[in-house]
Design a protein around this motif. Structure first.
Motif, PDB file in Angstrom:
ATOM      1  N   ASP A  91       5.675   2.991  -5.446  1.00 21.61           N
ATOM      2  CA  ASP A  91       4.403   3.212  -6.185  1.00 21.61           C
ATOM      3  C   ASP A  91       3.061   2.988  -5.227  1.00 21.61           C
ATOM      4  O   ASP A  91       3.301   2.935  -4.036  1.00 21.61           O
ATOM      5  CB  ASP A  91       4.208   2.009  -7.160  1.00 21.61           C
ATOM      6  N   ALA A  92       2.070   3.055  -5.968  1.00 18.66           N
ATOM      7  CA  ALA A  92       0.990   3.295  -4.985  1.00 18.66           C
ATOM      8  C   ALA A  92       0.252   1.788  -4.421  1.00 18.66           C
ATOM      9  O   ALA A  92      -0.856   1.981  -4.049  1.00 18.66           O
ATOM     10  CB  ALA A  92      -0.093   4.023  -6.033  1.00 18.66           C
ATOM     11  N   THR A  93       1.160   0.837  -4.883  1.00 17.22           N
ATOM     12  CA  THR A  93       0.320  -0.542  -4.281  1.00 17.22           C
ATOM     13  C   THR A  93      -0.058  -0.471  -2.845  1.00 17.22           C
ATOM     14  O   THR A  93      -1.112  -1.091  -2.501  1.00 17.22           O
ATOM     15  CB  THR A  93       1.137  -1.565  -4.811  1.00 17.22           C
ATOM     16  N   SER A  95      -1.410   1.465  -0.957  1.00 12.78           N
ATOM     17  CA  SER A  95      -2.321   2.125  -0.776  1.00 12.78           C
ATOM     18  C   SER A  95      -3.778   1.482  -1.249  1.00 12.78           C
ATOM     19  O   SER A  95      -4.807   1.687  -0.817  1.00 12.78           O
ATOM     20  CB  SER A  95      -2.466   3.710  -1.183  1.00 12.78           C
ATOM     21  N   ARG A  96      -3.385   0.654  -2.187  1.00 10.63           N
ATOM     22  CA  ARG A  96      -4.328   0.018  -2.948  1.00 10.63           C
ATOM     23  C   ARG A  96      -4.906  -1.443  -2.174  1.00 10.63           C
ATOM     24  O   ARG A  96      -6.017  -1.866  -2.434  1.00 10.63           O
ATOM     25  CB  ARG A  96      -4.315   0.003  -4.447  1.00 10.63           C
ATOM     26  N   ARG A  97      -3.765  -1.862  -1.931  1.00  7.87           N
ATOM     27  CA  ARG A  97      -4.135  -3.413  -1.332  1.00  7.87           C
ATOM     28  C   ARG A  97      -3.098  -3.503  -0.148  1.00  7.87           C
ATOM     29  O   ARG A  97      -2.052  -3.052   0.018  1.00  7.87           O
ATOM     30  CB  ARG A  97      -4.009  -4.266  -2.451  1.00  7.87           C
ATOM     31  N   GLU A  98      -3.415  -4.863   0.771  1.00  8.21           N
ATOM     32  CA  GLU A  98      -2.591  -5.004   1.913  1.00  8.21           C
ATOM     33  C   GLU A  98      -1.302  -5.695   1.251  1.00  8.21           C
ATOM     34  O   GLU A  98      -1.582  -6.680   0.407  1.00  8.21           O
ATOM     35  CB  GLU A  98      -3.020  -5.904   2.877  1.00  8.21           C
ATOM     36  N   ASP A 147       1.070   7.506   2.344  1.00  5.19           N
ATOM     37  CA  ASP A 147      -0.263   7.878   2.431  1.00  5.19           C
ATOM     38  C   ASP A 147      -0.479   8.193   3.663  1.00  5.19           C
ATOM     39  O   ASP A 147      -0.960   7.407   4.476  1.00  5.19           O
ATOM     40  CB  ASP A 147      -1.203   6.698   1.971  1.00  5.19           C
ATOM     41  N   ARG A 150      -3.736   7.427   5.323  1.00  6.11           N
ATOM     42  CA  ARG A 150      -3.885   5.861   6.038  1.00  6.11           C
ATOM     43  C   ARG A 150      -2.776   5.679   7.194  1.00  6.11           C
ATOM     44  O   ARG A 150      -3.199   4.874   8.016  1.00  6.11           O
ATOM     45  CB  ARG A 150      -3.363   5.074   4.603  1.00  6.11           C
TER      46      ARG A 150
END
Length: 169
Positions: A91-93, A95-98, A147, A150
């Protein structure tokens, strides 16, 4: 003097290999001699000045080839700059948080004095091997969550750290 950097990886379906190749490519663009190799194929670290180790996460554990690599080369790794990465959240977690390293990776980091760890999103697509992987894909929960912007930025940070850590001589 050109620095020789190894990017060793453990992967089952190839997703982590592509991340490792991206990291090595960014380091080569910065003038370093960087190679991405399967962790299981590396027999010696003698020719390397720094190492990046990356493994896919499976059931809350790093890929077995990475765990074995770190055990096999612990003494050499403890004496050089080392970075770790994990790949796996579908999922995109990432890319959203460490996302902190899983327990086994964290312990290895502490033992070896690893510079940094980052978790990137994973990729699991049609054609994946393994019963669980095929079930995840068939349930519609697969996909590519890597990502690359990133990943490239993180690799550039490694390059900067290595460049600024060079000693005049």
């Amino acid at each position: 003097m050109t620095q020789n950097i190894l990017v060793a990886y453990g992967t089952t379906n190839g997703s982590t290999r592509r991340i490792a190749e991206t990291v090595a490519g960014v380091l080569r663009e910065r003038g370093m001699a960087a190679r991405a190799l399967p962790a299981a194929e590396v027999t010696s670290l003698e020719r390397y000045d720094a190492v990046v180790v990356g493994g896919g996460l499976y059931g809350g554990r790093w890929h077995r080839d990475c765990r074995a690599f770190v055990r096999r080369h612990a003494r050499a790794l403890a004496a050089m700059p080392v970075w770790f990465f994990s790949s796996g959240p579908l999922d995109a977690t990432a890319s959203r948080r460490e996302i902190p390293p899983v327990r086994g990776v964290r312990r290895a980091m502490e033992r070896l004095g690893v510079t940094e760890h980052v978790t990137f999103g994973g990729c699991l697509e049609e054609g994946a091997t393994g019963f669980i992987a095929r079930r995840i894909v068939s349930s519609g929960k697969g996909g590519d969550f890597r990502d690359f912007a990133r990943i490239e930025a993180w690799a550039a940070g490694i390059g900067t750290a290595l460049e600024t850590g060079r000693r005049a001589g």
